[in-house]
Write an enzyme that holds these catalytic residues in place. Structure first.
Site: not given
Ligand code: MG
Length: 369
Positions: A163, A188, A213, A238, A262
């Site tokens: 992250k 990300d 990301e 994403d 997702k």
């Molecule tokens: Mg993500």
């Protein structure tokens, strides 16, 4: 299958430690579980938009209410024989992808139970085992993070995701690359930056990241295209890919070179497979992300990840990584004795354990014909 009864549960599943990202901190994962029944058969779905509308505009309380008031009534009493039919029934209601995903994934579970077929086979997969990646949120110190990464590298994880947010950005990645120059790493940003931060992203090119990301806004495609033109590191979308049309537009605009899919974010498995197929035709590799679901939702992600164009290791975690006790059973576990960390598709999908579900329950409703 005629949909005769729907049970919806809004749950809060306590994490071992808080999950920290660019959009905040969650001590429990809030999700909506859907049990869809037809005759003597039932299937479970799960969707985890989290407690607050910070990852996306949706949140678990809202997804539960949308499901109870609009989506479940649109499906009850209907005979639904394909995922596309289910999506068409729900299409009059705009957005609400996480809420729709709880129903779509429940329908797929019910469909597989009726056919006595594993979910990954029903989705069109030809493999049943995949490698998975390691993920690390923001930690208390860089030393903690380096120690966590060291553990993942020694266990053979094929890629590491970090992250990345203001205050936890360039110095962090510099320290990580100094300590670990070789492993495949990506970051990300969870939509934490804007195009005015172009210099930061240009500087990231030196670190040989596999991808960046969701660097920019959660609903943006065009600024991502401008960013991708000006940096070497691939952009992965994403949050921006909320539906099939967004994937088509991102490909046309050149907004990204990877897409994270997702099931929750795109309205379920039906749309996830459609996006996978569009990306495959366009030469855009994909990978499956997750929302720290219980084993019920993770099993859907695992089944999806078996499709051919999911070529980058998935964000799928053994249950014990985040939970003292998974709400569903059996839990997600790594395969024993693989060359690298892998998971296999479930043949029987995990379902909530009643007493654990009751402990995590925030609210519940039953609708029947
Ligand atoms: Mg993500």
């Amino acid at each position: 299958m005629r949909i005769e009864r729907i049970d919806l549960y809004h749950v809060a599943m306590p994490l071992i430690e808080p999950w920290r990202t660019a959009y905040g901190e969650d001590a429990a994962i809030e999700a909506v579980l859907c049990r869809m029944s037809s005759g003597s058969l039932a299937g479970w779905g799960e969707s985890a938009p989290f407690a607050a509308p910070c990852y996306s505009p949706e949140w678990a309380g809202g997804a539960f209410a949308a499901g109870r008031d609009w989506l479940a009534p649109a499906l009850l009493g209907q005979t639904i024989t394909t995922g596309d039919q289910l999506q068409k029934r729900l299409a009059i209601y705009k957005g609400n992808q996480f809420s729709k995903a709880a129903f779509d994934t429940a329908w797929w579970s019910l469909y597989c139970r009726q056919r006595n077929e594993p979910l990954h086979v029903a989705l069109g997969a030809t493999r049943s085992q995949i490698p998975i990646g390691a993920d690390f949120g923001v930690t208390d110190s860089i030393d903690d993070l380096l120690s966590n990464i060291g553990g993942a590298v020694s266990r053979g994880f094929p890629r590491i995701k970090l992250k990345f947010r203001p205050g936890w950005d360039l110095p962090m990645i510099q320290a990580v690359r100094n300590a670990f120059p070789e492993p495949t790493i990506h970051i990300d940003c969870n939509s934490g930056y804007r195009l005015k931060d172009l210099d930061l992203f240009r500087q990231l090119d030196q670190f040989q990241l596999a991808m960046i990301e969701q660097p920019l806004a959660h609903d943006d495609l065009s600024d991502h295209a401008k960013l991708q033109q000006q940096i070497k590191t691939p952009v992965c979308l994403d949050e921006s890919i909320k539906h099939v049309q967004a994937a088509r537009q991102a490909i046309e605009l050149g907004s990204c070179r990877y897409i994270n899919i997702k099931p929750g974010r795109v309205g379920g498995l039906t749309n996830a497979v459609a996006i996978h197929d569009i990306c495959q035709q366009a030469g855009i590799p994909c990978w499956v992300g997750g929302m720290l679901e219980s084993a019920t939702g993770s099993a859907h992600c695992i089944a999806l990840a078996m499709l051919d164009n999911f070529t980058y290791p998935a964000d799928i975690f053994p249950s014990q990584r985040f939970y003292d006790e998974d709400m569903s059973d059996p839990p997600v576990e790594l395969d024993s004795n693989p060359e690298l960390p892998c998971v296999s598709a479930f043949t029987e999908l995990p379902e909530p354990v009643p007493e654990r579900l009751a402990r995590c329950q925030v609210q519940h409703v039953t609708l029947s014909i």
